[in-house]
Design a protein around this motif. Sequence first.
Motif, PDB file in Angstrom:
ATOM      1  N   LEU A 167       0.866  -1.176   0.000  1.00  0.00           N
ATOM      2  CA  LEU A 167       0.000   0.000   0.000  1.00  0.00           C
ATOM      3  C   LEU A 167       0.907   1.232   0.000  1.00  0.00           C
ATOM      4  O   LEU A 167       1.576   1.509   0.995  1.00  0.00           O
ATOM      5  N   VAL A 168       0.948   1.962  -1.104  1.00  0.00           N
ATOM      6  CA  VAL A 168       1.925   3.047  -1.236  1.00  0.00           C
ATOM      7  C   VAL A 168       1.296   4.441  -1.268  1.00  0.00           C
ATOM      8  O   VAL A 168       2.010   5.440  -1.336  1.00  0.00           O
ATOM      9  N   ALA A 169      -0.023   4.531  -1.204  1.00  0.00           N
ATOM     10  CA  ALA A 169      -0.677   5.843  -1.191  1.00  0.00           C
ATOM     11  C   ALA A 169      -2.034   5.729  -0.523  1.00  0.00           C
ATOM     12  O   ALA A 169      -2.664   4.667  -0.545  1.00  0.00           O
ATOM     13  N   ILE A 170      -2.474   6.826   0.081  1.00  0.00           N
ATOM     14  CA  ILE A 170      -3.792   6.897   0.711  1.00  0.00           C
ATOM     15  C   ILE A 170      -4.412   8.243   0.351  1.00  0.00           C
ATOM     16  O   ILE A 170      -3.794   9.287   0.571  1.00  0.00           O
ATOM     17  N   PRO A 171      -5.615   8.270  -0.184  1.00  0.00           N
ATOM     18  CA  PRO A 171      -6.288   9.528  -0.495  1.00  0.00           C
ATOM     19  C   PRO A 171      -7.096  10.046   0.690  1.00  0.00           C
ATOM     20  O   PRO A 171      -7.325   9.327   1.664  1.00  0.00           O
ATOM     21  N   GLN A 172      -7.508  11.289   0.603  1.00  0.00           N
ATOM     22  CA  GLN A 172      -8.448  11.833   1.584  1.00  0.00           C
ATOM     23  C   GLN A 172      -9.865  11.890   1.028  1.00  0.00           C
ATOM     24  O   GLN A 172     -10.799  12.214   1.744  1.00  0.00           O
ATOM     25  N   GLU A 173     -10.004  11.546  -0.247  1.00  0.00           N
ATOM     26  CA  GLU A 173     -11.313  11.651  -0.885  1.00  0.00           C
ATOM     27  C   GLU A 173     -11.401  10.644  -2.020  1.00  0.00           C
ATOM     28  O   GLU A 173     -10.434  10.429  -2.754  1.00  0.00           O
ATOM     29  N   VAL A 174     -12.530  10.005  -2.146  1.00  0.00           N
ATOM     30  CA  VAL A 174     -12.823   9.177  -3.304  1.00  0.00           C
ATOM     31  C   VAL A 174     -13.691  10.008  -4.241  1.00  0.00           C
ATOM     32  O   VAL A 174     -14.766  10.473  -3.853  1.00  0.00           O
ATOM     33  N   VAL A 175     -13.214  10.223  -5.465  1.00  0.00           N
ATOM     34  CA  VAL A 175     -13.941  11.051  -6.430  1.00  0.00           C
ATOM     35  C   VAL A 175     -14.864  10.160  -7.246  1.00  0.00           C
ATOM     36  O   VAL A 175     -14.402   9.266  -7.963  1.00  0.00           O
ATOM     37  N   ALA A 176     -16.161  10.381  -7.118  1.00  0.00           N
ATOM     38  CA  ALA A 176     -17.156   9.585  -7.837  1.00  0.00           C
ATOM     39  C   ALA A 176     -17.732  10.401  -8.984  1.00  0.00           C
ATOM     40  O   ALA A 176     -18.148  11.551  -8.800  1.00  0.00           O
ATOM     41  N   TYR A 177     -17.754   9.809 -10.160  1.00  0.00           N
ATOM     42  CA  TYR A 177     -18.346  10.440 -11.342  1.00  0.00           C
ATOM     43  C   TYR A 177     -19.696   9.802 -11.631  1.00  0.00           C
ATOM     44  O   TYR A 177     -19.880   8.588 -11.445  1.00  0.00           O
ATOM     45  N   GLY A 178     -20.631  10.620 -12.104  1.00  0.00           N
ATOM     46  CA  GLY A 178     -21.947  10.122 -12.453  1.00  0.00           C
ATOM     47  C   GLY A 178     -22.600  10.990 -13.516  1.00  0.00           C
ATOM     48  O   GLY A 178     -22.039  11.986 -13.974  1.00  0.00           O
ATOM     49  N   LEU A 179     -23.807  10.591 -13.902  1.00  0.00           N
ATOM     50  CA  LEU A 179     -24.602  11.366 -14.850  1.00  0.00           C
ATOM     51  C   LEU A 179     -25.529  12.292 -14.080  1.00  0.00           C
ATOM     52  O   LEU A 179     -26.301  11.836 -13.228  1.00  0.00           O
ATOM     53  N   PHE A 180     -25.446  13.587 -14.370  1.00  0.00           N
ATOM     54  CA  PHE A 180     -26.327  14.580 -13.765  1.00  0.00           C
ATOM     55  C   PHE A 180     -27.519  14.745 -14.702  1.00  0.00           C
ATOM     56  O   PHE A 180     -27.356  15.145 -15.860  1.00  0.00           O
ATOM     57  N   VAL A 181     -28.706  14.455 -14.176  1.00  0.00           N
ATOM     58  CA  VAL A 181     -29.899  14.377 -15.021  1.00  0.00           C
ATOM     59  C   VAL A 181     -30.934  15.406 -14.573  1.00  0.00           C
ATOM     60  O   VAL A 181     -31.220  15.534 -13.371  1.00  0.00           O
ATOM     61  N   GLY A 221     -31.677  24.483 -18.221  1.00  0.00           N
ATOM     62  CA  GLY A 221     -32.667  23.515 -18.675  1.00  0.00           C
ATOM     63  C   GLY A 221     -32.649  23.281 -20.161  1.00  0.00           C
ATOM     64  O   GLY A 221     -33.597  22.715 -20.720  1.00  0.00           O
ATOM     65  N   ASP A 222     -31.563  23.670 -20.826  1.00  0.00           N
ATOM     66  CA  ASP A 222     -31.478  23.492 -22.277  1.00  0.00           C
ATOM     67  C   ASP A 222     -30.901  22.142 -22.673  1.00  0.00           C
ATOM     68  O   ASP A 222     -30.947  21.770 -23.847  1.00  0.00           O
ATOM     69  N   CYS A 223     -30.335  21.434 -21.723  1.00  0.00           N
ATOM     70  CA  CYS A 223     -29.757  20.110 -21.986  1.00  0.00           C
ATOM     71  C   CYS A 223     -30.136  19.187 -20.838  1.00  0.00           C
ATOM     72  O   CYS A 223     -30.015  19.578 -19.671  1.00  0.00           O
ATOM     73  N   PRO A 224     -30.572  17.960 -21.118  1.00  0.00           N
ATOM     74  CA  PRO A 224     -31.076  17.091 -20.052  1.00  0.00           C
ATOM     75  C   PRO A 224     -30.011  16.319 -19.275  1.00  0.00           C
ATOM     76  O   PRO A 224     -30.257  15.915 -18.136  1.00  0.00           O
ATOM     77  N   ILE A 225     -28.824  16.063 -19.881  1.00  0.00           N
ATOM     78  CA  ILE A 225     -27.852  15.149 -19.278  1.00  0.00           C
ATOM     79  C   ILE A 225     -26.438  15.708 -19.418  1.00  0.00           C
ATOM     80  O   ILE A 225     -26.038  16.142 -20.510  1.00  0.00           O
ATOM     81  N   VAL A 226     -25.680  15.684 -18.333  1.00  0.00           N
ATOM     82  CA  VAL A 226     -24.244  15.961 -18.376  1.00  0.00           C
ATOM     83  C   VAL A 226     -23.551  14.950 -17.472  1.00  0.00           C
ATOM     84  O   VAL A 226     -24.191  14.277 -16.672  1.00  0.00           O
ATOM     85  N   MET A 227     -22.243  14.847 -17.606  1.00  0.00           N
ATOM     86  CA  MET A 227     -21.472  14.006 -16.686  1.00  0.00           C
ATOM     87  C   MET A 227     -20.540  14.909 -15.903  1.00  0.00           C
ATOM     88  O   MET A 227     -20.038  15.902 -16.422  1.00  0.00           O
ATOM     89  N   ALA A 228     -20.311  14.570 -14.639  1.00  0.00           N
ATOM     90  CA  ALA A 228     -19.424  15.375 -13.787  1.00  0.00           C
ATOM     91  C   ALA A 228     -19.078  14.563 -12.549  1.00  0.00           C
ATOM     92  O   ALA A 228     -19.555  13.433 -12.361  1.00  0.00           O
ATOM     93  N   TYR A 229     -18.248  15.142 -11.714  1.00  0.00           N
ATOM     94  CA  TYR A 229     -17.819  14.472 -10.490  1.00  0.00           C
ATOM     95  C   TYR A 229     -18.683  14.928  -9.320  1.00  0.00           C
ATOM     96  O   TYR A 229     -19.351  15.959  -9.364  1.00  0.00           O
ATOM     97  N   TRP A 230     -18.638  14.149  -8.267  1.00  0.00           N
ATOM     98  CA  TRP A 230     -19.467  14.324  -7.072  1.00  0.00           C
ATOM     99  C   TRP A 230     -19.512  15.772  -6.604  1.00  0.00           C
ATOM    100  O   TRP A 230     -20.575  16.333  -6.345  1.00  0.00           O
ATOM    101  N   GLY A 231     -18.347  16.391  -6.460  1.00  0.00           N
ATOM    102  CA  GLY A 231     -18.277  17.725  -5.891  1.00  0.00           C
ATOM    103  C   GLY A 231     -19.012  18.784  -6.679  1.00  0.00           C
ATOM    104  O   GLY A 231     -19.357  19.844  -6.139  1.00  0.00           O
ATOM    105  N   ALA A 232     -19.283  18.533  -7.969  1.00  0.00           N
ATOM    106  CA  ALA A 232     -19.997  19.523  -8.786  1.00  0.00           C
ATOM    107  C   ALA A 232     -21.406  19.761  -8.276  1.00  0.00           C
ATOM    108  O   ALA A 232     -21.974  20.844  -8.458  1.00  0.00           O
ATOM    109  N   ALA A 240     -20.818  25.256 -10.181  1.00  0.00           N
ATOM    110  CA  ALA A 240     -20.952  24.136 -11.114  1.00  0.00           C
ATOM    111  C   ALA A 240     -22.436  23.775 -11.217  1.00  0.00           C
ATOM    112  O   ALA A 240     -23.212  24.495 -11.833  1.00  0.00           O
ATOM    113  N   TYR A 241     -22.867  22.681 -10.571  1.00  0.00           N
ATOM    114  CA  TYR A 241     -24.242  22.219 -10.698  1.00  0.00           C
ATOM    115  C   TYR A 241     -24.973  22.171  -9.357  1.00  0.00           C
ATOM    116  O   TYR A 241     -25.975  21.470  -9.216  1.00  0.00           O
ATOM    117  N   GLY A 242     -24.498  22.919  -8.386  1.00  0.00           N
ATOM    118  CA  GLY A 242     -25.188  22.998  -7.119  1.00  0.00           C
ATOM    119  C   GLY A 242     -26.388  23.931  -7.188  1.00  0.00           C
ATOM    120  O   GLY A 242     -26.421  24.867  -7.982  1.00  0.00           O
TER     121      GLY A 242
END
Length: 437
Positions: free
Chosen positions: A157-171, A288-299, A305-307
């Motif tokens: 085990l050579v590295a440890i993160p402080q965050e897991v970045v999850a990507y998903g579809l924002f709908v 509201g001009d586009c129904p779907i984008v992809m981005a990471y959790w923090g967006a 971004a998308y908050g």
Amino acid sequence: MMHLKKRGLARAALVALAALALCALVACAQEEGVNLAVQDEGASAVRVNFFSPMEKANPDAENTARTASDLTIAMAEERLGVTVAYRTYTAEDYQEKTYDEVCLERARSNKDDLYLLNTDTIVALGSEGHLADLSGLSCAQNLREVVRVANTVDGKLVAIPQEVVAYGLFVNKDIFDACELSLPSTPEEFLECCRVLKEKGYDTPVGANRWWLETFVFAQAYADLYNGGDTAAEIEALNAGRARYSDYLRPGFEFLQTLIDAGYIDAENALVSEAFEGVGEGADFMAGDCPIVMAYWGAANTDTAYGSPDFNMEVIGFPTERGQMPVLSMTGYAVGEGSAGRDEALKVMDVICSDEAMQLYAETNRVISPSKNVEVDCVEPLRPLNELVQADTYVLASNAGMDVEQWGNVCLIVRDLLGGATVDECMAKLDELQDAA
């Protein structure tokens, strides 16, 4: 195991991942002749040198991600009586060297004690023996298995993160409801949704940029590997050359080609667009001009971004034959095995990656923690994605156990597809990378 020659393709995309996950690189004053800035605060006789993409944040700054990281560093400084001196990569004057290249040079020369590294560099330095084994740290006992797997090189085990970045579809769920569409789970359902949305007047149903379309590819490529079979055995077969990455990744590339051919994404625009700037992204999605984008959790947590959208938004996994699938990636903290401050840096690591520090970081940034003991309530749109992650349903886009670096290489080969390369040509590039590993 890993060869830098083959990894050059990935560097630009990997630096972007770090920048997007941890915010923009901060420029600062340089040492003479070196593209670094040094912040050496405090009078402690014990100093740990930390090489980072960004300087230590001003305590009053509004940069939330950096504030969270700095809070954990401050915790270690106070608890251990040490000073963590930031040695900072200066992006705006990097003299044609990427962050990864500078990390490699400095770690191989034992110039620093603690590093924040992309997966590309973790694998290279770990396989060369330049990174300390962290498996004996107390904090390592609390890691989720996905984190341990993604940061293990040659059994260490050579590295440890402080965050897991999850990507998903924002709908935009309101648009889906108006079009009488259910949220898609499989590639076929996703294509049908795009067909209906285009018929309803949404010329480009999926907003895209040049960085994140590979998430579709990873989800379809590795859904079974990480959720159905013997993951370790399959990765070993890939590393040994008995299995081909191109066979895993081809269906995802063919799916993207279908999206391009049908006009569901604007390939020409995506090829030249930065994150949140492509057709359908950013302001287009929020209006509201586009129904779907992809981005990471923090967006979903960020108003820039998308908050706080004016519509009902849901963040779901990418379509696969196994159903919706989040795509996970991560950077990691590592300690130089041959550094002068190795032992003190390991103590710092044990504090900044402890459950207490992880809880502080996760609550500040509202993100997924690498610790199995830390859970933070997420904003409502993220609940569908979060439920999948908490149920250990996901694929990894970065895995230090794979001989061929994934995120950066696949990102840039996807750009070839956007630029007109055939799927077969893209697969040939993947085969070349695997043969060179």
